[in-house]
Motif scaffolding. Sequence first.
Motif, PDB file in Angstrom:
ATOM      1  N   VAL A   1       0.872  -1.334   0.041  1.00  9.21           N
ATOM      2  CA  VAL A   1       0.014  -0.074  -0.132  1.00  9.21           C
ATOM      3  C   VAL A   1       0.759   1.343  -0.059  1.00  9.21           C
ATOM      4  N   ASP A   2       2.132   1.254   0.408  1.00 10.58           N
ATOM      5  CA  ASP A   2       3.042   2.299   0.794  1.00 10.58           C
ATOM      6  C   ASP A   2       3.762   2.473  -0.504  1.00 10.58           C
ATOM      7  N   ILE A   3       3.865   1.704  -1.388  1.00  8.92           N
ATOM      8  CA  ILE A   3       4.922   1.839  -2.285  1.00  8.92           C
ATOM      9  C   ILE A   3       4.422   2.951  -3.359  1.00  8.92           C
ATOM     10  N   LEU A   4       3.213   3.142  -3.600  1.00 14.73           N
ATOM     11  CA  LEU A   4       3.028   4.216  -4.658  1.00 14.73           C
ATOM     12  C   LEU A   4       3.029   5.678  -4.034  1.00 14.73           C
ATOM     13  N   PRO A   5       2.590   5.907  -2.661  1.00 13.92           N
ATOM     14  CA  PRO A   5       2.658   7.145  -2.275  1.00 13.92           C
ATOM     15  C   PRO A   5       4.206   7.497  -2.067  1.00 13.92           C
ATOM     16  N   LEU A   6       4.985   6.524  -1.464  1.00 14.61           N
ATOM     17  CA  LEU A   6       6.367   6.813  -1.347  1.00 14.61           C
ATOM     18  C   LEU A   6       7.083   7.162  -2.632  1.00 14.61           C
ATOM     19  N   THR A   7       6.740   6.189  -3.543  1.00 17.34           N
ATOM     20  CA  THR A   7       7.654   6.461  -4.886  1.00 17.34           C
ATOM     21  C   THR A   7       7.129   7.830  -5.471  1.00 17.34           C
ATOM     22  N   ARG A   8       5.791   8.282  -5.250  1.00 16.20           N
ATOM     23  CA  ARG A   8       5.133   9.408  -5.999  1.00 16.20           C
ATOM     24  C   ARG A   8       5.946  10.749  -5.323  1.00 16.20           C
ATOM     25  N   LEU A   9       6.283  10.694  -4.080  1.00 12.60           N
ATOM     26  CA  LEU A   9       6.799  11.770  -3.302  1.00 12.60           C
ATOM     27  C   LEU A   9       8.452  11.543  -3.527  1.00 12.60           C
TER      28      LEU A   9
ATOM     29  N   PRO B   1      10.616  12.725  -7.337  1.00  6.70           N
ATOM     30  CA  PRO B   1      10.731  14.286  -7.754  1.00  6.70           C
ATOM     31  C   PRO B   1      11.651  14.851  -6.963  1.00  6.70           C
ATOM     32  N   VAL B   2      11.791  14.265  -5.705  1.00  6.61           N
ATOM     33  CA  VAL B   2      12.769  14.933  -4.777  1.00  6.61           C
ATOM     34  C   VAL B   2      14.179  14.642  -5.107  1.00  6.61           C
ATOM     35  N   MET B   3      14.247  13.282  -5.573  1.00  7.82           N
ATOM     36  CA  MET B   3      15.737  12.857  -6.240  1.00  7.82           C
ATOM     37  C   MET B   3      16.004  13.641  -7.187  1.00  7.82           C
ATOM     38  N   LEU B   4      15.152  13.765  -8.301  1.00 10.92           N
ATOM     39  CA  LEU B   4      15.259  14.474  -9.552  1.00 10.92           C
ATOM     40  C   LEU B   4      15.706  16.067  -9.269  1.00 10.92           C
ATOM     41  N   ALA B   5      14.978  16.433  -8.275  1.00 12.49           N
ATOM     42  CA  ALA B   5      15.368  18.031  -8.159  1.00 12.49           C
ATOM     43  C   ALA B   5      16.741  18.093  -7.612  1.00 12.49           C
ATOM     44  N   ARG B   6      17.076  17.139  -6.444  1.00  9.30           N
ATOM     45  CA  ARG B   6      18.504  17.064  -5.995  1.00  9.30           C
ATOM     46  C   ARG B   6      19.686  16.970  -6.997  1.00  9.30           C
ATOM     47  N   VAL B   7      19.207  15.907  -7.750  1.00 14.50           N
ATOM     48  CA  VAL B   7      20.379  15.362  -8.936  1.00 14.50           C
ATOM     49  C   VAL B   7      20.463  16.745  -9.618  1.00 14.50           C
ATOM     50  N   ALA B   8      19.232  17.174 -10.233  1.00 16.56           N
ATOM     51  CA  ALA B   8      19.419  18.443 -11.261  1.00 16.56           C
ATOM     52  C   ALA B   8      20.232  19.464 -10.609  1.00 16.56           C
ATOM     53  N   GLY B   9      19.884  19.986  -9.200  1.00 17.27           N
ATOM     54  CA  GLY B   9      20.649  20.975  -8.625  1.00 17.27           C
ATOM     55  C   GLY B   9      22.271  20.465  -8.537  1.00 17.27           C
ATOM     56  N   GLY B  10      22.536  19.145  -8.209  1.00 11.62           N
ATOM     57  CA  GLY B  10      24.003  18.715  -8.391  1.00 11.62           C
ATOM     58  C   GLY B  10      24.614  18.933  -9.609  1.00 11.62           C
ATOM     59  N   ILE B  11      23.804  18.618 -10.771  1.00 15.47           N
ATOM     60  CA  ILE B  11      24.405  18.772 -12.147  1.00 15.47           C
ATOM     61  C   ILE B  11      24.592  20.186 -12.363  1.00 15.47           C
TER      62      ILE B  11
ATOM     63  N   GLY C   1       3.962  18.174  -0.102  1.00 12.82           N
ATOM     64  CA  GLY C   1       4.087  17.186  -0.996  1.00 12.82           C
ATOM     65  C   GLY C   1       4.098  17.703  -2.337  1.00 12.82           C
ATOM     66  N   ALA C   2       4.543  18.905  -2.647  1.00  8.71           N
ATOM     67  CA  ALA C   2       4.732  19.602  -3.970  1.00  8.71           C
ATOM     68  C   ALA C   2       6.135  19.212  -4.619  1.00  8.71           C
ATOM     69  N   MET C   3       6.561  18.083  -4.568  1.00  9.32           N
ATOM     70  CA  MET C   3       7.935  17.625  -4.874  1.00  9.32           C
ATOM     71  C   MET C   3       8.053  18.068  -6.451  1.00  9.32           C
ATOM     72  N   PRO C   4       6.993  17.731  -7.414  1.00 10.49           N
ATOM     73  CA  PRO C   4       7.351  18.296  -8.815  1.00 10.49           C
ATOM     74  C   PRO C   4       7.475  19.561  -8.944  1.00 10.49           C
ATOM     75  N   THR C   5       6.681  20.542  -8.318  1.00 12.51           N
ATOM     76  CA  THR C   5       6.788  21.815  -8.455  1.00 12.51           C
ATOM     77  C   THR C   5       8.383  22.355  -8.103  1.00 12.51           C
ATOM     78  N   ILE C   6       9.034  21.546  -7.077  1.00 12.81           N
ATOM     79  CA  ILE C   6      10.211  21.915  -6.687  1.00 12.81           C
ATOM     80  C   ILE C   6      11.218  21.635  -8.019  1.00 12.81           C
ATOM     81  N   LEU C   7      10.865  20.359  -8.350  1.00 15.38           N
ATOM     82  CA  LEU C   7      11.826  20.040  -9.546  1.00 15.38           C
ATOM     83  C   LEU C   7      11.820  21.104 -10.674  1.00 15.38           C
ATOM     84  N   TRP C   8      10.739  21.586 -11.061  1.00 12.56           N
ATOM     85  CA  TRP C   8      10.680  22.643 -12.281  1.00 12.56           C
ATOM     86  C   TRP C   8      11.290  23.764 -11.855  1.00 12.56           C
ATOM     87  N   THR C   9      10.811  24.297 -10.563  1.00 13.07           N
ATOM     88  CA  THR C   9      11.203  25.596 -10.225  1.00 13.07           C
ATOM     89  C   THR C   9      12.936  25.333 -10.057  1.00 13.07           C
ATOM     90  N   THR C  10      13.454  24.468  -9.452  1.00 16.69           N
ATOM     91  CA  THR C  10      15.079  24.312  -9.601  1.00 16.69           C
ATOM     92  C   THR C  10      15.490  24.462 -10.848  1.00 16.69           C
TER      93      THR C  10
END
Length: 514
Positions: free
Chosen positions: A225-233, A236-246, A381-390
């Motif tokens: 039951v937790d796989i989907l909400p955990l993955t959904r959040l 985007p956090v990982m992508l935003a941090r990797v984007a920042g690192g790049i 929970g607005a992780m996709p927003t953080i990705l785009w603003t980053t």
Amino acid sequence: MATTSIWQGAAVLMLASLLNRILSFGYRMLVVRYIGAEGMGLYEMVFPFYSLVLMVATAGVPVALAKLTAERVALGQWGKVRSVFRLSLLFLTASGLLASLVLWRLAPVLTGRMFADSRVYQAFMVMLLALPVVCVCSAFRGYFQGWQLMRPVALAQVIEQFVRVSAGLFLGIYLLPYGVAMAAAGLAAGMVLGEVAGLGISMLIFNMARPYHDLAVGQASSLRVDILPLTRLAIPVMLARVAGGIMLTLEALLIPRQLQAWGVTVSEATTIYGQYAGIAFTLIYLPMVITVALAIAMVPAIAEARAIGDFELLNKRCRQALKLTIYSSLPFAIAFYLFASPICNLVFATPGAGIPLKILAWGCIFIYLEQTTVGILNGLGAMPTILWTTLAGGIVDLLGIYYLTPIMGITGAALGVNLGAALTAILNLLALARLTGFRLDFRTFIYWPAVAGAGMFLGASLLWVLLAAAPDLWRLLQSLAGSGLLYLLILLGGGEITPAHFYLFPWPGHRNGK
């Protein structure tokens, strides 16, 4: 469950972060003195790559875990708290081990082709041992953050840093007779031992906190039951941090090249970039002791308020975090602008670094607001927003560096960074307003900071002139202390801060400030 307030929780993390920075600064001084810059260089050559791998391996799961835990604690869903922690721990253990094994096999190729000096091999191999340990430890920290138990997080960070510094220095010096590469491996081994100590403390506190997570006994909950909400959040956090690192990596590659296009030699460009990145930004990062702590504390605090539907509390916490960010960072911005060269000269004996520091001072508040707003948006929970603003801010940053540096030199690079940070911070604030209806009121966020900032600016300028006969160090310290006190008195007189804001821990009869 007794939890610290947002102010107290952030204050605990601030104190831990400040102590860690002091230990780290002393550690670097001793390493350079006893082991040499070459050994430190080999270690530092590997560390950015290790950090990037760690961002991918943790995959944003600790932040997602903190948010989901806070929501479920607020709703009393103890079985779900237990299951999301177990799933996160399982994933992070597996990803840490997998990352270490893959890099272990690729180590000869990576160290021979990717790094400028193949002698990093020993340090690289030792550092790999830390990956699974850090990943597992991040699960416990995310869990503690979700419960808003910041003291265990702070304690683990301090013990980890103390062990890292003492063990790393000892092993580096002990192995130095076997070569500088082995000394760098000793520094890496100290880091591994520090992470192991941090994990041990986290596990000990977790077991001592049985009354919390044993509330779930008898409440069944499926891991699936937790796989989907955990993955959904988490993704985007990982992508935003990797984007920042790049983006930071591209910035490091681009600025020296564009400085050469400005008309300096390769050696001069390297020196100027060293002043910019190694000195100016080191000073700019000082107030992040506050904003990093706030970003961590805001994730569970905002998630809890939203989960129980208390939007008044949610807006109050947003207001507190943004107010603390602006009021605490403004004095640094003024000091960096007025005294850029004296500070760089007295601390680093490099007054030339004052040129980029003076420009960065104009935009540093946006850098700090960016960090705090990311913590709030993570809690929402607005992780996709953080990705785009980053990404948007990073692109403006790189474009500014590309076009302005050949015209204005390092000043143009600093302006590019300011523009990127300003765009990201503004976009984050607009997203926050859209998601919560929160607004920055004129009196608190514009009028009083402007009045207090103007008072500090004038006071510092006057004291600097009046103390012209004093030694440089005392002249600077007295100018900063006197103008800083004036800044506080103006805010106290305006009622924007109260004595209660200075209580870091609960005290009978005091209430949190507005």
